[in-house]
Design a protein around this motif. Structure first.
Motif, PDB file in Angstrom:
ATOM      1  N   TRP A   9      -8.209  -4.616  -6.617  1.00  0.00           N
ATOM      2  CA  TRP A   9      -9.020  -5.048  -7.232  1.00  0.00           C
ATOM      3  C   TRP A   9     -10.720  -5.386  -6.884  1.00  0.00           C
ATOM      4  O   TRP A   9     -11.399  -4.717  -7.923  1.00  0.00           O
ATOM      5  CB  TRP A   9      -8.727  -6.440  -8.627  1.00  0.00           C
ATOM      6  CG  TRP A   9      -8.499  -7.453  -8.434  1.00  0.00           C
ATOM      7  CD1 TRP A   9      -7.258  -7.652  -8.335  1.00  0.00           C
ATOM      8  CD2 TRP A   9      -9.778  -8.106  -7.745  1.00  0.00           C
ATOM      9  NE1 TRP A   9      -7.444  -9.477  -7.840  1.00  0.00           N
ATOM     10  CE2 TRP A   9      -8.696  -9.305  -7.316  1.00  0.00           C
ATOM     11  CE3 TRP A   9     -11.037  -8.360  -7.574  1.00  0.00           C
ATOM     12  CZ2 TRP A   9      -9.162 -11.463  -7.060  1.00  0.00           C
ATOM     13  CZ3 TRP A   9     -10.940  -9.565  -7.125  1.00  0.00           C
ATOM     14  CH2 TRP A   9     -10.309 -10.632  -6.912  1.00  0.00           C
ATOM     15  N   LEU A  10     -10.513  -5.716  -6.244  1.00  0.00           N
ATOM     16  CA  LEU A  10     -11.814  -5.779  -5.153  1.00  0.00           C
ATOM     17  C   LEU A  10     -12.986  -4.982  -5.476  1.00  0.00           C
ATOM     18  O   LEU A  10     -14.341  -4.764  -5.455  1.00  0.00           O
ATOM     19  CB  LEU A  10     -11.719  -6.076  -3.914  1.00  0.00           C
ATOM     20  CG  LEU A  10     -12.865  -7.237  -3.176  1.00  0.00           C
ATOM     21  CD1 LEU A  10     -12.066  -8.480  -2.431  1.00  0.00           C
ATOM     22  CD2 LEU A  10     -13.403  -6.561  -2.553  1.00  0.00           C
ATOM     23  N   ASP A  11     -12.744  -4.157  -5.244  1.00  0.00           N
ATOM     24  CA  ASP A  11     -14.042  -2.589  -4.634  1.00  0.00           C
ATOM     25  C   ASP A  11     -14.647  -2.421  -6.033  1.00  0.00           C
ATOM     26  O   ASP A  11     -15.390  -2.513  -6.368  1.00  0.00           O
ATOM     27  CB  ASP A  11     -13.787  -1.684  -4.171  1.00  0.00           C
ATOM     28  CG  ASP A  11     -13.393  -1.539  -2.237  1.00  0.00           C
ATOM     29  OD1 ASP A  11     -14.138  -2.606  -1.827  1.00  0.00           O
ATOM     30  OD2 ASP A  11     -12.519  -1.093  -2.472  1.00  0.00           O
ATOM     31  N   LEU A  23      -5.645  -2.007 -12.224  1.00  0.00           N
ATOM     32  CA  LEU A  23      -5.795  -2.646 -11.456  1.00  0.00           C
ATOM     33  C   LEU A  23      -6.341  -3.933 -11.378  1.00  0.00           C
ATOM     34  O   LEU A  23      -5.532  -4.723 -10.599  1.00  0.00           O
ATOM     35  CB  LEU A  23      -7.521  -1.846 -10.776  1.00  0.00           C
ATOM     36  CG  LEU A  23      -7.297  -0.403 -10.176  1.00  0.00           C
ATOM     37  CD1 LEU A  23      -9.129  -0.249  -9.951  1.00  0.00           C
ATOM     38  CD2 LEU A  23      -6.766  -0.686  -8.923  1.00  0.00           C
ATOM     39  N   PHE A  24      -6.462  -4.778 -12.701  1.00  0.00           N
ATOM     40  CA  PHE A  24      -6.274  -5.947 -12.872  1.00  0.00           C
ATOM     41  C   PHE A  24      -4.741  -6.049 -13.689  1.00  0.00           C
ATOM     42  O   PHE A  24      -5.309  -7.483 -14.157  1.00  0.00           O
ATOM     43  CB  PHE A  24      -7.614  -5.847 -13.959  1.00  0.00           C
ATOM     44  CG  PHE A  24      -8.963  -5.562 -13.069  1.00  0.00           C
ATOM     45  CD1 PHE A  24      -9.414  -7.149 -12.290  1.00  0.00           C
ATOM     46  CD2 PHE A  24      -9.404  -4.659 -13.096  1.00  0.00           C
ATOM     47  CE1 PHE A  24     -10.361  -6.791 -11.516  1.00  0.00           C
ATOM     48  CE2 PHE A  24     -10.732  -5.001 -12.777  1.00  0.00           C
ATOM     49  CZ  PHE A  24     -11.089  -5.259 -12.174  1.00  0.00           C
ATOM     50  N   THR A  25      -4.458  -5.388 -13.700  1.00  0.00           N
ATOM     51  CA  THR A  25      -3.245  -5.499 -13.952  1.00  0.00           C
ATOM     52  C   THR A  25      -2.119  -7.466 -13.316  1.00  0.00           C
ATOM     53  O   THR A  25      -1.860  -6.531 -11.735  1.00  0.00           O
ATOM     54  CB  THR A  25      -1.706  -5.014 -14.269  1.00  0.00           C
ATOM     55  OG1 THR A  25      -2.227  -3.804 -14.914  1.00  0.00           O
ATOM     56  CG2 THR A  25      -0.277  -5.227 -15.049  1.00  0.00           C
ATOM     57  N   GLY A  26      -2.565  -8.296 -13.511  1.00  0.00           N
ATOM     58  CA  GLY A  26      -1.659  -9.403 -12.906  1.00  0.00           C
ATOM     59  C   GLY A  26      -2.625 -10.730 -12.016  1.00  0.00           C
ATOM     60  O   GLY A  26      -2.374 -11.340 -11.131  1.00  0.00           O
ATOM     61  N   LEU A  40      -8.758   3.432  -7.916  1.00  0.00           N
ATOM     62  CA  LEU A  40      -7.349   3.275  -8.655  1.00  0.00           C
ATOM     63  C   LEU A  40      -6.745   4.453  -7.404  1.00  0.00           C
ATOM     64  O   LEU A  40      -4.971   4.541  -6.593  1.00  0.00           O
ATOM     65  CB  LEU A  40      -7.245   4.569  -9.621  1.00  0.00           C
ATOM     66  CG  LEU A  40      -7.336   3.626 -11.245  1.00  0.00           C
ATOM     67  CD1 LEU A  40      -7.162   3.977 -12.265  1.00  0.00           C
ATOM     68  CD2 LEU A  40      -6.100   2.311 -11.298  1.00  0.00           C
ATOM     69  N   ARG A  41      -7.762   5.715  -7.064  1.00  0.00           N
ATOM     70  CA  ARG A  41      -6.980   6.243  -6.087  1.00  0.00           C
ATOM     71  C   ARG A  41      -6.344   5.905  -4.969  1.00  0.00           C
ATOM     72  O   ARG A  41      -5.433   6.281  -3.863  1.00  0.00           O
ATOM     73  CB  ARG A  41      -6.935   8.367  -5.839  1.00  0.00           C
ATOM     74  CG  ARG A  41      -6.837   8.727  -7.139  1.00  0.00           C
ATOM     75  CD  ARG A  41      -8.371  10.622  -6.749  1.00  0.00           C
ATOM     76  NE  ARG A  41      -7.822  11.074  -5.970  1.00  0.00           N
ATOM     77  CZ  ARG A  41      -8.699  11.769  -4.847  1.00  0.00           C
ATOM     78  NH1 ARG A  41      -9.858  11.991  -6.141  1.00  0.00           N
ATOM     79  NH2 ARG A  41      -8.271  12.269  -4.314  1.00  0.00           N
ATOM     80  N   PHE A  42      -7.546   5.236  -4.338  1.00  0.00           N
ATOM     81  CA  PHE A  42      -7.878   4.533  -3.287  1.00  0.00           C
ATOM     82  C   PHE A  42      -6.422   3.105  -2.939  1.00  0.00           C
ATOM     83  O   PHE A  42      -6.202   3.228  -2.478  1.00  0.00           O
ATOM     84  CB  PHE A  42      -9.468   3.543  -3.283  1.00  0.00           C
ATOM     85  CG  PHE A  42      -9.386   2.743  -1.597  1.00  0.00           C
ATOM     86  CD1 PHE A  42      -8.736   3.335  -0.615  1.00  0.00           C
ATOM     87  CD2 PHE A  42     -10.180   2.187  -1.924  1.00  0.00           C
ATOM     88  CE1 PHE A  42      -8.788   2.312   0.724  1.00  0.00           C
ATOM     89  CE2 PHE A  42     -10.785   1.149  -0.639  1.00  0.00           C
ATOM     90  CZ  PHE A  42     -10.435   1.797   0.077  1.00  0.00           C
ATOM     91  N   ALA A  43      -6.193   2.118  -4.199  1.00  0.00           N
ATOM     92  CA  ALA A  43      -5.440   1.499  -4.133  1.00  0.00           C
ATOM     93  C   ALA A  43      -4.238   1.792  -3.923  1.00  0.00           C
ATOM     94  O   ALA A  43      -3.193   1.762  -3.581  1.00  0.00           O
ATOM     95  CB  ALA A  43      -5.416   0.742  -5.383  1.00  0.00           C
ATOM     96  N   GLU A  44      -3.743   3.157  -4.926  1.00  0.00           N
ATOM     97  CA  GLU A  44      -2.191   3.801  -4.888  1.00  0.00           C
ATOM     98  C   GLU A  44      -2.254   3.893  -3.206  1.00  0.00           C
ATOM     99  O   GLU A  44      -1.115   4.336  -2.885  1.00  0.00           O
ATOM    100  CB  GLU A  44      -2.427   5.316  -5.992  1.00  0.00           C
ATOM    101  CG  GLU A  44      -0.784   5.433  -5.607  1.00  0.00           C
ATOM    102  CD  GLU A  44      -1.144   7.263  -7.079  1.00  0.00           C
ATOM    103  OE1 GLU A  44      -0.009   7.185  -6.469  1.00  0.00           O
ATOM    104  OE2 GLU A  44      -1.705   7.143  -6.816  1.00  0.00           O
ATOM    105  N   GLU A  62      -9.720 -15.733  -9.210  1.00  0.00           N
ATOM    106  CA  GLU A  62      -9.422 -15.196  -7.599  1.00  0.00           C
ATOM    107  C   GLU A  62     -10.796 -14.139  -8.025  1.00  0.00           C
ATOM    108  O   GLU A  62     -11.157 -14.180  -7.145  1.00  0.00           O
ATOM    109  CB  GLU A  62      -8.451 -14.439  -7.202  1.00  0.00           C
ATOM    110  CG  GLU A  62      -7.456 -15.404  -7.088  1.00  0.00           C
ATOM    111  CD  GLU A  62      -6.083 -14.577  -6.973  1.00  0.00           C
ATOM    112  OE1 GLU A  62      -6.393 -13.599  -5.718  1.00  0.00           O
ATOM    113  OE2 GLU A  62      -5.665 -15.302  -5.593  1.00  0.00           O
ATOM    114  N   VAL A  63     -11.269 -13.138  -9.330  1.00  0.00           N
ATOM    115  CA  VAL A  63     -11.706 -12.655  -9.503  1.00  0.00           C
ATOM    116  C   VAL A  63     -13.232 -12.681  -9.549  1.00  0.00           C
ATOM    117  O   VAL A  63     -14.746 -12.840  -8.609  1.00  0.00           O
ATOM    118  CB  VAL A  63     -11.443 -11.412 -11.223  1.00  0.00           C
ATOM    119  CG1 VAL A  63     -12.812 -11.103 -11.579  1.00  0.00           C
ATOM    120  CG2 VAL A  63     -10.395 -10.944 -10.666  1.00  0.00           C
TER     121      VAL A  63
END
Length: 327
Positions: free
Chosen positions: A243-245, A269-272, A140-144, A277-278
């Motif tokens: 969401w990939l990692d 991370l998986f919202t939307g 989450l921190r990485f994505a943000e 694709e996953v």
């Protein structure tokens, strides 16, 4: 005669590294020069990873501790990767849970990378709820912090990385029914091979504006004494979906019996995120892991790399098969 099916991989014991004392004197000197203080004492080399390159913690004369990576030409993969990792770490946005870049440089035909030492352990032996939460928080921190990817960091895309001849060859064999599954691979693969190949091809359209690590495994995470997870080994960074990692970690968590569906359902991370694709990402990694399973490891790598590959193939297939009703 086929090799026996490997058991689950202990990622704490997968490398065969030299010790500090056996490194050339010029490497010792380079570490002191780059750190700004000579090495006073070295711990035993770590036993994680899949290579024979040096990696270990040293204490400097000024009292600091740093983590040293050093590779010569006998480990060509690592030699090139260290330069890429230094470039990435220098450009990562603030807030990403990554080690500090202390210094890097060349010494004759060796490449040296110095990182801030992290006092932590590898998660996943087995995964605990606290480790799952730590890994999730790190993602989450990485994505943000990494969305959108900074323009100053010139990296490719996940879709480009997945445009790999090995993946195409294996997908074609699966589609044509000519792929011979090694021991331990689920029997349904023979019937579902064309479908697996078709789903994996959809990964060519994976896009996203986030930085992604691209190789997040249990041995590329360290959980510190405070329970926070740090992401290490930054030489495969690309852009892709946020969401990939985390998705790359889920199959091994599920393999150990954890409820990854509940984690996905509550994770921002998986919202939307598109479930197709996953699944395409799970499928293409499964196909990649099925490729070259019987080939010798690349120069400088240990046999544990193929054991890891076999485990990942089984775990990704198991999760994908459950999601799509194949198993």
């Amino acid at each position: 005669m086929q090799a026996p099916v490997p058991e689950d991989v202990d990622y704490r014991l997968t490398s065969a590294r030299p010790q500090w004392e056996s490194l050339p004197a010029h490497v010792h000197e380079a570490v002191g020069r780059l750190a700004g203080s000579p090495v006073q004492q070295a711990s035993a080399a770590v036993t994680t990873g899949f290579t024979g390159a040096y990696a270990g913690r040293v204490r400097l004369r000024d009292g600091r501790e740093v983590f040293v990576k050093a590779a010569g030409r006998t480990t060509p993969h690592v030699h090139g990767a260290l330069e890429q990792e230094a470039r990435v770490l220098a450009a990562l946005p603030h807030g990403i849970p990554a080690p500090e870049l202390v210094g890097h440089g060349d010494s004759e035909d060796w490449r040296v990378l110095l990182l801030g030492a992290i006092d932590g352990h590898l998660p996943g032996h087995p995964w605990t709820p606290a480790e799952v939460e730590a890994a999730h928080e790190a993602c989450l921190r990485f994505a943000e912090a990494g969305t959108p990817a900074p323009a100053t960091l010139d990296v490719g895309t996940m879709a480009e990385d997945l445009d790999d001849p090995r993946i195409h060859t294996t997908a074609r064999a699966l589609a044509e029914g000519t792929f011979a599954p090694p021991d331990g691979i689920p029997g349904w693969l023979l019937q579902r091979g064309p479908e697996l190949a078709a789903v994996s091809r959809s990964a060519s359209s994976l896009t996203g504006q986030s930085l992604v690590h691209g190789d997040l495994r249990p041995d590329n995470l360290l959980v510190d004494r405070h329970g926070s997870a740090w992401i290490v080994d930054w030489n495969w960074v690309v852009t892709g979906p946020a969401w990939l990692d985390l998705t790359g970690l889920l199959p091994l968590m599920a393999w150990q019996g954890l409820d990854v569906d509940a984690l996905m359902a509550r994770s921002p991370l998986f919202t939307g995120a598109d479930p197709e694709e996953v699944d395409a990402f799970l499928a293409v990694i499964a196909v990649y892991m099925l490729s070259s399973l019987d080939a010798p490891p690349p120069p400088g790598c240990t046999a544990a790399l193929r054991q890891h590959q076999h485990l990942m193939a089984r775990a990704f297939l198991a999760m994908l098969g459950r999601r799509r009703g194949w198993a």
